[in-house]
Every structure is written in structure tokens, then in C-alpha cells.
Design a protein around this motif. Structure first.
Motif, short mmCIF file in Angstrom:
data_model
loop_
_atom_site.label_atom_id
_atom_site.label_comp_id
_atom_site.label_asym_id
_atom_site.label_seq_id
_atom_site.Cartn_x
_atom_site.Cartn_y
_atom_site.Cartn_z
N LYS A 295 0.82 -1.21 0.00
CA LYS A 295 0.00 0.00 0.00
C LYS A 295 0.86 1.26 0.00
N HIS A 296 0.25 2.33 -0.49
CA HIS A 296 0.85 3.66 -0.39
C HIS A 296 0.39 4.25 0.94
N THR A 369 -9.88 11.77 0.33
CA THR A 369 -10.73 11.38 -0.79
C THR A 369 -10.81 9.87 -0.86
N THR A 376 -8.59 6.68 -0.80
CA THR A 376 -7.71 6.49 -1.97
C THR A 376 -6.68 7.61 -2.10
N GLY A 377 -6.86 8.66 -1.32
CA GLY A 377 -5.91 9.76 -1.41
C GLY A 377 -6.27 10.88 -0.45
N LYS A 379 -5.90 15.50 -0.01
CA LYS A 379 -5.54 16.79 -0.56
C LYS A 379 -4.84 17.62 0.52
N GLU A 399 -2.31 16.77 -4.38
CA GLU A 399 -3.02 15.54 -4.06
C GLU A 399 -2.03 14.38 -3.96
N TYR A 400 -2.25 13.51 -2.99
CA TYR A 400 -1.41 12.33 -2.78
C TYR A 400 -2.26 11.08 -2.86
N LYS A 401 -1.68 10.03 -3.41
CA LYS A 401 -2.33 8.72 -3.40
C LYS A 401 -2.12 8.10 -2.03
N ALA A 402 -3.15 7.48 -1.49
CA ALA A 402 -3.05 6.86 -0.17
C ALA A 402 -4.02 5.69 -0.06
N ASP A 403 -3.50 4.53 0.26
CA ASP A 403 -4.34 3.36 0.54
C ASP A 403 -4.51 3.15 2.04
#
Length: 488
Positions: A295-296, A369, A376-377, A379, A399-403
């Protein structure tokens, strides 16, 4: 001192680490301590400085020049005697204390400080190997009964001191094993829990009774505070059964981040992840464990707890780990003439950061978000200080991707229901209101109820917890007996 000119002749020698690729495969400690001859050289750097500021820099007031001198002369047995005279658990502090004593070292004014923490680490490890750490049961019993609520470092230190004074001490812990946040907050790769287990055995031989899986009072409904308690006991019952009660629970109410999207799954407090992992490491089972595999991961909070999340996520096999800090990046080197002997604000890079982590400073999270109820991310926006306040910088949105998002922004106060159950007055931060004055120190507004450690002072260091536990034990002994011989 053993070698008056040692500080001019020898350089500071750091403890070593196992290679990253090796240590990421397990949760074991990876620090390589100093050998006996290396410790002697490091101790030789201790100056004959006249006024040892390190003593005051250390919250438990370790007598540092004395044990440095003893190590230099090879008298390790007396060195552990000196160390134990102020610190019940140097194996804890020698591993996870940030060493404010070194910041206060006189040599640190314009050179590298003496490696005090590494010497302490070497002394206590040698003492255990040689069998010098033994139970110290009391010569006589007082017939007084004391309940200590919370088995972290403050509770353990207080319980040990009170048992050695001859009181019948029962230590209550809401989880399945003693140690508090040492057990279920500090990752095993920073401190293996065998160190706690050894001390528990010593304390049991000294007369301390441990009652695990017992919650004093009740947790609020929906609380995220970790508890595997199987039994509940009321504050009223403790007050009826014991001559004194000492509250030493940790500050476990995590600071939240109430921004849009907070309700999405995949957003957790750090103190949901870390206790679970430690429990699993020791053969326990956890329902729906939090995992970072592939995962991120975004860690929000730049302190030690955030660093612990970074190290744990890397051991899970995270695809990426990014850590946010809302404050601006501090300088790499402090202005020593300005800050010494106080704890300086400077950039600190932990072993977990070195294992793989992108660090972002002056970042504020605006929104989470997600899709189908899962994060999923997020801001963000950069911030800066203006007129004493943090304000957003226009045009810096990102914006960053995040799991998986882990909130590690500190702790606001202890479990409120414990204090409310006893009727203990609280300060403005929600901690137990109890002063450290010589007259009635650590006593709350409730008769025969005392408070110490995080419960009283708020989130702090393990070394402060030990100090408060020792001092509170002295006050409890004074309260019960009218006099005390316990040290502060």
C-alpha cells in the motif's frame, strides 16, 4: 575523571545498526551496542567540567560523571549500582530515551557530546549478563496496601519502590500483559519486550502482584483506546480495598484530524496499528489487523510515534511511505551557543526514516478522498507562520495517493472515565490535577488518591514517567507512614 584529557583525544563513537535489508525482515532490535573497550574510550571523553549539566538534563538525575568514571576504570558492578540509584529501568531508557542528558553535556557546546546513552545501555546489559540485577525484597512489611493503576514505566517504577518499602502493592493493567505503552506502543524493533518480562519477574519476587486484563472503570463507548480487558473493577472498590491508590495510566486519547472524508475506511490512529503489531509479534491474534502490504502509506505527524509507524509499515512491505509534518523543517544543526544546555529544535532523522520514507514539512491535510467508502488519497496545502499563526500558501495545493493513512499527531489526555470514576479534578488539558510540591506532592483532590506520569503531566518521555513514578512512590509512602526513606 579517569582521563582528564580524554575529551581532546577521542572522538564520539556511535552505536551501530544492522543493515537495512536484514532488519526489515523481522521485528527484532538491531542496534549494535558498544563493547567494553569502546565504552571505556567513550567514558574517557567525560570532562572534569565542574558543573555537570548532564545531571540536570536527565529527568531522573542520573549521576552520569560517576558511572562514566567507574566504566573507565572497569568497575562495572559499582557502575550499575550508581545507575540503579536513580533509575529503576535503565534498559528502557538506554534504548528509547532521546537522551536530553547529551544535549546538556558541557562538551556539546562546541563538540560532539559524550555518548551517555550508549554507556548506560552497555552498563545495564552487562549487569543482566553478569547476574547483578536481583530482587530486593523488603526486610519488613508495613501491612499497608497500595493499588497502582497502569503498568507502564511510571506504574512499574512506583510499584517497585513501594514494594521495596514494605507495602503490599497490586498493579492493575487493562491489557493482557504488563508494560503499558512500553508493551503496546513502542515497536519491538526499538525495544524487545523480554526487557519488560525480566523486570516483571524481579518485581514479583519483590512482592508486587500483577493483575492483567483488568479495566479500572470503563472505557467510553466507541473508544479507540486499546484494551483487551476481561474484567472490570470500580474505582469505589479500589478505594475501599486499598490504603492508597496511585493512577499512572498513559495518555492514550489520540489527537484526531476532523477534515472532510475522515469517516472513510483505511484511516487509523497510530495507536490502533502499533498495539496490534506488537500483539501479533508475540503470538496473539487480532481481528481485522491493519496491514500496509503493497500500500501507499501516508503518516500524518512527524514525531516519534509517526516514525514508529514508518518503521512498521516498511516491515509490512509498503509500496511507499510518506510522512507529513505541519511545522516547517527545522535546521540540520542547532545554534548551540543559543540553545545549550536545553533540548534543541533541529532536524532529527530516525533509523526508520533511513529504512525508506519521504518526509514532507509544512504540510496541512485539507481533505481525505475515497471510492466505495475506502480512502484512496488526500488533498494538502503548504502552510507558513504569519503573525504567529499557521496560514495556507495559495497555489501550493497537492493531491497524494493513499491506501492507508495513519494519524500520529500526539495524544491529548488520558482516558477520561478513569479520572471521572474517581472524581479526580482535571487541569485545562484533561490530565489529573496534582502538583509536585513537597507538601502533598502528586496527591489529587480525592482522599488517598495520587496521580503520576502521563496521567498527571500529559504525553511525555519514558524517562519522565520513571521519574514521576519514583517521586510519587515517595509521597505515597510518606502519606501512609508519616515518614519515608525512599529517594526522590
Amino acid at each position: 575523571m579517569g582521563k582528564v584529557t580524554g575529551f581532546m583525544e577521542f572522538e564520539r563513537l556511535e552505536e551501530g545498526y544492522e543493515p537495512v535489508e536484514k532488519r526489515l525482515k523481522n521485528y527484532k532490535e538491531f542496534v549494535i551496542g558498544l563493547k567494553a573497550d569502546e565504552s571505556k574510550v567513550q567514558a574517557a571523553r567525560c570532562m572534569d567540567c565542574g558543573t555537570p549539566f548532564c545531571n540536570n538534563g536527565c529527568p531522573v538525575n542520573n549521576i552520569i560523571p560517576d558511572f562514566n568514571d567507574l566504566v573507565f576504570h572497569g568497575d562495572w558492578k559499582n557502575a550499575i549500582t550508581v545507575l540503579h540509584s536513580t533509575n529503576n529501568f535503565p534498559e528502557f531508557t538506554g534504548r528509547i530515551c532521546p537522551a536530553p542528558c547529551e544535549a546538556a553535556c558541557t562538551l556539546n557546546v562546541n563538540d560532539d557530546a559524550v555518548g551517555i546513552k550508549s554507556i548506560e545501555h552497555a552498563i545495564i546489559d552487562r549487569a543482566w549478563e553478569e547476574g547483578w540485577v536481583v530482587p530486593q525484597p523488603p526486610k519488613a512489611k508495613t501491612g499497608k496496601k497500595v493499588a497502582v493503576v497502569g503498568s507502564g514505566p511510571a506504574g512499574m517504577a512506583a510499584a517497585q519502590q513501594l514494594a521495596r518499602a514494605g507495602h503490599d502493592v497490586t498493579l492493575f493493567e487493562k491489557n493482557d500483559r504488563p508494560g503499558g505503552l512500553l508493551r503496546y506502543g513502542i515497536p519491538d524493533f526499538k525495544m524487545e519486550k523480554t526487557h519488560i518480562d525480566r523486570r516483571v519477574k524481579q518485581m514479583e519476587a519483590e512482592g508486587v502482584v500483577f493483575r492483567n486484563n483488568v479495566m479500572v472503570g470503563e472505557l467510553p463507548k466507541g473508544s479507540k483506546v486499546t484494551s483487551w480487558a476481561k474484567e472490570t473493577i470500580s474505582p469505589a472498590q479500589l478505594k475501599a480495598d486499598f490504603d492508597a491508590v496511585l493512577l499512572t495510566g498513559g495518555s492514550e486519547q489520540s489527537r484526531d484530524l476532523p477534515v472532510p472524508g475522515r469517516e472513510l475506511s483505511g484511516i487509523h490512529f497510530a495507536m490502533e496499528l502499533l498495539p496490534q503489531q506488537n500483539k501479533v509479534n508475540h503470538g496473539g491474534k487480532v481481528k481485522d489487523p491493519i496491514r500496509a502490504d503493497g500500500k501507499h502509506v501516508i503518516v500524518i505527524g512527524g514525531g516519534d510515534t509517526g516514525s514508529d509507524c514508518v518503521g512498521t509499515s516498511n516491515r509490512h512491505g509498503a509500496a511507499s511511505v510518506t510522512q507529513f509534518e505541519v511545522m516547517p523543517q527545522p535546521p540540520v544543526e542547532e545554534n548551540r551557543p543559543l540553545t545549550w544546555p536545553y533540548w534543541p529544535m533541529k532536524l532529527r532523522t530516525s533509523s526508520s526514516h533511513e529504512e525508506g520514507c519521504t518526509r514532507e514539512f509544512a504540510v496541512s491535510t485539507k481533505e481525505f478522498t475515497g471510492k466505495d467508502g475506502k480512502v484512496t488519497g488526500l488533498k494538502t496545502v503548504h502552510v507558513e507562520f504569519k503573525d504567529g499563526k499557521l496560514v495556507e500558501i495559495p497555489g501550493t495545493e497537492k493531491e497524494y495517493k493513499a491506501d492507508l493513512v495513519l494519524l500520529a499527531m500526539g495524544f491529548v489526555n488520558p482516558v477520561a472515565t478513569v479520572l471521572d470514576g474517581f472524581g479526580v479534578a482535571k487541569d485545562a488539558r484533561g490530565n489529573a490535577k496534582a502538583t509536585t510540591d513537597a507538601d502533598g506532592g502528586y496527591k489529587t483532590n480525592v482522599d488517598k488518591v495520587f496521580a503520576a506520569g502521563d496521567m498527571r503531566r500529559g504525553q511525555s518521555l519514558v524517562v519522565w514517567a520513571i521519574r514521576e513514578g519514583r517521586q510519587a512512590a515517595r509521597e505515597v509512602d510518606q502519606f501512609l507512614m508519616g515518614a519515608t526513606t525512599l529517594p526522590r
